[in-house]
Scaffold this active site. Structure first.
Site, short mmCIF file in Angstrom:
data_model
loop_
_atom_site.label_atom_id
_atom_site.label_comp_id
_atom_site.label_asym_id
_atom_site.label_seq_id
_atom_site.Cartn_x
_atom_site.Cartn_y
_atom_site.Cartn_z
CG ASP A 246 -1.95 -1.10 1.20
OD1 ASP A 246 -2.21 -1.62 0.11
OD2 ASP A 246 -2.46 -1.43 2.29
N1 URA Z 1 -1.47 -5.85 3.88
C1 URA Z 1 -1.93 -4.59 3.86
O1 URA Z 1 -2.98 -4.31 4.40
N2 URA Z 1 -1.20 -3.65 3.23
C2 URA Z 1 -0.01 -3.91 2.63
O2 URA Z 1 0.62 -3.01 2.08
C3 URA Z 1 0.45 -5.24 2.66
C4 URA Z 1 -0.30 -6.19 3.29
#
Ligand code: URA
Length: 230
Positions: free
Chosen positions: A102
């Site tokens: 993310d």
């Molecule tokens: N899980 C999430 O919620 N975000 C990420 O970036 C990776 C795994």
């Protein structure tokens, strides 16, 4: 050149055989099965039929990047800086991301132009453990680890997550090992407890561990040993 022409120009197949090969899903371009006879084959496309390589394509490249917060795990974005923009222009071409993070998640990100290899790294059936350091807004309860082991029902995908190991490191900090990579998986798991994830950092994917020598935004090539371990 069109894929069907490219294949029919090889000494080993006639046009009828080419049609059959495509229908039987035996042709791969850049690691992906292609059935469309019109698919464009370029000078640097890798073309394989079954296990036989007919055009080598670009040499395979494998990079690990320490993803900083505030950039998108995408190859193009109109609004934000992408992880690809952290690499020199001559390295960017034809790379894709094996397991996105993310916008504000930091840590290990792997980029490659080898589709078959990255599929092994990311497909759920490989059950490759990914390790995250998690920081939460509220206290992490003693009852959390049992629920992580049991699994969370994700209505959108209609599935229950596979057993995950949560190790509580502090009142608001934990180490989490998961073997899937569902959309926003970690945040959704903590969301079950209405506990917001305020910091997320990926340490490793299988035996590939983020190199501590890499500062956020820095990258290096994977070693032969790291590539072979997937
Ligand atoms: N899980 C999430 O919620 N975000 C990420 O970036 C990776 C795994």
């Amino acid at each position: 050149m069109r894929l069907d022409r490219f294949l029919a120009n090889l000494p080993c197949y006639n046009r009828q055989q080419v049609r059959l090969l495509l229908v039987q899903r035996r042709v791969r371009v850049d690691g992906e099965i292609v059935v469309d006879p019109l698919h464009e084959v370029r000078e640097f496309s890798r073309v394989e039929v079954d296990e036989q390589l007919h055009q080598a394509g670009r040499p395979a490249r494998y990079l690990m990047l320490h993803k900083p917060a505030g950039c998108v795990s995408a190859t193009h974005d109109r609004q934000h800086r992408t992880v690809l923009e952290l690499l020199p222009a001559e390295l960017r071409e034809d790379l894709h991301i094996a397991g996105r993070l993310d916008f504000n998640t930091t840590g290990l990100l792997i980029l490659t132009n080898d589709g078959q290899w990255s599929r092994r790294l990311t497909q759920p059936s490989t059950k490759l453990p990914k390790v995250y350091q998690v920081q939460t807004e509220d206290e992490i309860g003693e009852h959390y680890p049992a629920k992580f082991r049991e699994g969370f029902y994700f209505a959108f995908e209609d599935l229950t997550t596979l057993p995950a190991q949560l190790q509580i490191l502090g009142t608001h900090q934990a180490r989490l090992e998961i073997v899937e990579g569902r959309y926003h998986q970690v945040k959704r798991m903590f969301g079950h407890f209405q506990n917001k994830v305020i910091g997320l950092h990926r340490e490793s994917m299988g035996s590939i561990v983020l190199d501590p020598a890499l500062a956020p935004g820095e990258f290096r090539e994977l070693t032969q040993q790291e590539i072979a371990a997937v």
